[in-house]
Design a protein around this motif. Structure first.
Motif, PDB file in Angstrom:
ATOM      1  N   ASN A 144       0.969  -0.933  -0.051  1.00 26.62           N
ATOM      2  CA  ASN A 144       0.264  -0.308  -0.037  1.00 26.62           C
ATOM      3  C   ASN A 144       0.435   1.067   0.074  1.00 26.62           C
ATOM      4  O   ASN A 144       0.197   2.102   0.088  1.00 26.62           O
ATOM      5  CB  ASN A 144      -0.983  -0.285   0.893  1.00 26.62           C
ATOM      6  CG  ASN A 144      -1.825  -1.258   1.383  1.00 26.62           C
ATOM      7  OD1 ASN A 144      -2.554  -1.200  -0.189  1.00 26.62           O
ATOM      8  ND2 ASN A 144      -2.239  -2.076   2.424  1.00 26.62           N
ATOM      9  N   GLN A 145       2.905   0.933   0.504  1.00 25.62           N
ATOM     10  CA  GLN A 145       3.379   2.763  -0.094  1.00 25.62           C
ATOM     11  C   GLN A 145       3.253   2.471  -1.314  1.00 25.62           C
ATOM     12  O   GLN A 145       3.595   2.076  -3.123  1.00 25.62           O
ATOM     13  CB  GLN A 145       4.183   1.498   0.220  1.00 25.62           C
ATOM     14  CG  GLN A 145       4.393   1.908   2.158  1.00 25.62           C
ATOM     15  CD  GLN A 145       4.152   2.813   2.609  1.00 25.62           C
ATOM     16  OE1 GLN A 145       4.275   3.761   2.747  1.00 25.62           O
ATOM     17  NE2 GLN A 145       3.031   2.621   4.033  1.00 25.62           N
ATOM     18  N   THR A 146       3.476   3.740  -1.730  1.00 27.07           N
ATOM     19  CA  THR A 146       3.726   4.715  -2.918  1.00 27.07           C
ATOM     20  C   THR A 146       5.170   3.806  -3.170  1.00 27.07           C
ATOM     21  O   THR A 146       6.331   3.755  -2.234  1.00 27.07           O
ATOM     22  CB  THR A 146       4.224   6.415  -3.017  1.00 27.07           C
ATOM     23  OG1 THR A 146       4.977   6.373  -1.999  1.00 27.07           O
ATOM     24  CG2 THR A 146       2.719   6.796  -2.743  1.00 27.07           C
ATOM     25  N   PRO A 147       6.260   3.620  -4.715  1.00 32.95           N
ATOM     26  CA  PRO A 147       7.712   3.154  -4.937  1.00 32.95           C
ATOM     27  C   PRO A 147       8.113   4.296  -4.177  1.00 32.95           C
ATOM     28  O   PRO A 147       9.240   3.927  -3.809  1.00 32.95           O
ATOM     29  CB  PRO A 147       6.814   3.548  -6.516  1.00 32.95           C
ATOM     30  CG  PRO A 147       5.459   3.155  -7.099  1.00 32.95           C
ATOM     31  CD  PRO A 147       5.054   3.764  -5.378  1.00 32.95           C
ATOM     32  N   GLY A 148       8.117   5.896  -4.331  1.00 30.90           N
ATOM     33  CA  GLY A 148       9.288   6.375  -3.624  1.00 30.90           C
ATOM     34  C   GLY A 148       9.558   6.378  -2.627  1.00 30.90           C
ATOM     35  O   GLY A 148      10.396   6.598  -2.027  1.00 30.90           O
ATOM     36  N   ARG A 149       8.185   6.026  -1.841  1.00 31.60           N
ATOM     37  CA  ARG A 149       8.517   5.898  -0.392  1.00 31.60           C
ATOM     38  C   ARG A 149       9.262   4.363  -0.061  1.00 31.60           C
ATOM     39  O   ARG A 149       9.861   4.642   0.720  1.00 31.60           O
ATOM     40  CB  ARG A 149       7.090   5.612   0.443  1.00 31.60           C
ATOM     41  CG  ARG A 149       6.828   4.944   1.686  1.00 31.60           C
ATOM     42  CD  ARG A 149       7.602   6.009   2.292  1.00 31.60           C
ATOM     43  NE  ARG A 149       8.049   6.144   4.416  1.00 31.60           N
ATOM     44  CZ  ARG A 149       8.044   6.712   4.826  1.00 31.60           C
ATOM     45  NH1 ARG A 149       9.163   7.664   4.292  1.00 31.60           N
ATOM     46  NH2 ARG A 149       8.443   5.807   6.419  1.00 31.60           N
ATOM     47  N   VAL A 150       8.398   3.302  -1.387  1.00 29.85           N
ATOM     48  CA  VAL A 150       9.094   2.354  -1.174  1.00 29.85           C
ATOM     49  C   VAL A 150      10.944   1.922  -1.216  1.00 29.85           C
ATOM     50  O   VAL A 150      11.703   1.715  -0.514  1.00 29.85           O
ATOM     51  CB  VAL A 150       8.928   0.984  -1.214  1.00 29.85           C
ATOM     52  CG1 VAL A 150       9.413  -0.262  -1.561  1.00 29.85           C
ATOM     53  CG2 VAL A 150       7.234   0.293  -1.451  1.00 29.85           C
ATOM     54  N   ASP A 151      11.140   3.058  -2.030  1.00 30.35           N
ATOM     55  CA  ASP A 151      12.790   3.024  -2.573  1.00 30.35           C
ATOM     56  C   ASP A 151      12.862   4.057  -1.676  1.00 30.35           C
ATOM     57  O   ASP A 151      14.469   3.202  -1.471  1.00 30.35           O
ATOM     58  CB  ASP A 151      13.041   4.267  -4.296  1.00 30.35           C
ATOM     59  CG  ASP A 151      12.412   3.452  -5.563  1.00 30.35           C
ATOM     60  OD1 ASP A 151      12.436   2.293  -5.042  1.00 30.35           O
ATOM     61  OD2 ASP A 151      12.255   3.214  -6.266  1.00 30.35           O
ATOM     62  N   LYS A 152      13.112   4.859  -0.975  1.00 29.20           N
ATOM     63  CA  LYS A 152      13.633   5.245  -0.013  1.00 29.20           C
ATOM     64  C   LYS A 152      14.238   4.751   1.045  1.00 29.20           C
ATOM     65  O   LYS A 152      14.862   5.125   1.630  1.00 29.20           O
ATOM     66  CB  LYS A 152      12.802   6.882   0.377  1.00 29.20           C
ATOM     67  CG  LYS A 152      13.387   8.059   1.415  1.00 29.20           C
ATOM     68  CD  LYS A 152      12.295   9.095   1.997  1.00 29.20           C
ATOM     69  CE  LYS A 152      13.323   9.964   2.784  1.00 29.20           C
ATOM     70  NZ  LYS A 152      12.233  11.497   2.879  1.00 29.20           N
TER      71      LYS A 152
END
Length: 235
Positions: free
Chosen positions: A66-74
Motif C-alpha cells: 500500500n506504499q508508493t514506489p517513491g516511499r518504498v525506494d527511500k
C-alpha cells in the motif's frame, strides 16, 4: 573471469588442492566425504539463495503493497546499508575459511603445526576480519554479476543481500565452503522471479552454470600440470 562469468574462487582453490594431491599421492589422498559435501552445496547454495530471496521479496511486497514506489525506494535505500553490511560479513566469514585453510596447510607442511591441530584462533579472527573488510569492497562487483540476470530496485537489492547473508552465514557456521558469487546470483534470480520468470535472463544463467561445473576440474588439471612441471624441473 576473462569471459565475464562469475566463477568461484573457493571451488577453484578446492580443485587446485585436489589436483595437486592426486598427482602427489593418488586418488586415495582425497577425502571423499568432504568432496561430496562441497559438490552437494555447489548446487544447493544458489538454490537456497534463490528460495530465500524469493520468500523475502514476497513477504516484503505484501508488507509494503500500500506504499508508493517513491516511499518504498527511500526506505530500502537506507535498508540496503544494513543488508549490504550483513552480506559483507557473511562474505568475509565464509571466504575466511579458505584463507585459514591455506595458512594451516603452509604451517603443517613446514612443521609449525601438528596434523591434529586446528588453525590458531588469532589466524581465524584476523582472516575473518580481513575477509569482511576487503571483500566488502567487492560487494558492488558481485551484485553487478547478478544484474546480468535481473535489474534490481532498492527493495530487490535489500532482499537479495539479506538472502545472501543468511545463506553465507548459515553455511559458514556449518563449515561448508560455498561460493559467494553463486549464492548472491541465486538470490538475485529469486528476487527477479517474483515479478515474472521471464524477467530473469535464464540463458545467461545457463552459461554461468556451465562455468560453475567446469571450475573444479579445470583448476585441478592446472594444479596437476603445475606439480608435474615442477617435479621435472627438480629432477
Amino acid at each position: 573471469m576473462v569471459l565475464g562469468l562469475p566463477t568461484s574462487s573457493s571451488h577453484a582453490l578446492i580443485g587446485g588442492f585436489a589436483g595437486a594431491a592426486v598427482m602427489k599421492a593418488g586418488f586415495g589422498s582425497l577425502v571423499a566425504a568432504g568432496l561430496i559435501k562441497i559438490g552437494v552445496f555447489m548446487v544447493m547454495a544458489p538454490l537456497i539463495g534463490m528460495t530465500v530471496g524469493f520468500v523475502l521479496m514476497v513477504i516484503t511486497i505484501n508488507i509494503f503493497k500500500n506504499q508508493t514506489p517513491g516511499r518504498v525506494d527511500k526506505v530500502f535505500r537506507r535498508g540496503q546499508l544494513l543488508s549490504a553490511a550483513a552480506y559483507s560479513l557473511g562474505h568475509g566469514t565464509n571466504d575466511a575459511q579458505k584463507t585459514m585453510g591455506i595458512i594451516a596447510v603452509l604451517l603443517f607442511t613446514t612443521g609449525h603445526l601438528a596434523a591434529s591441530s586446528t588453525c590458531p584462533s588469532g589466524c581465524a579472527l584476523r582472516a575473518r576480519g580481513d575477509g569482511a573488510r576487503h571483500h566488502g569492497r567487492r560487494l558492488a562487483y558481485r551484485e553487478d554479476d547478478g544484474h546480468a540476470h535481473h535489474q534490481l530496485r532498492p527493495v530487490g537489492g535489500f532482499c537479495a543481500e539479506t538472502a545472501g547473508a543468511i545463506t553465507l552465514i548459515g553455511t559458514a557456521i556449518g563449515g561448508i565452503p560455498v561460493s559467494t558469487t553463486h549464492t548472491i546470483t541465486g538470490s538475485i534470480m529469486g528476487v527477479g522471479a517474483t515479478q515474472r520468470f521471464s524477467a530473469v535472463r535464464w540463458g545467461v544463467a545457463g552459461r554461468i552454470i556451465t562455468a560453475w561445473i567446469v571450475t573444479i576440474p579445470a583448476s585441478a588439471a592446472v594444479a596437476a600440470l603445475t606439480w608435474w612441471v615442477l617435479r621435472l624441473l627438480q629432477s
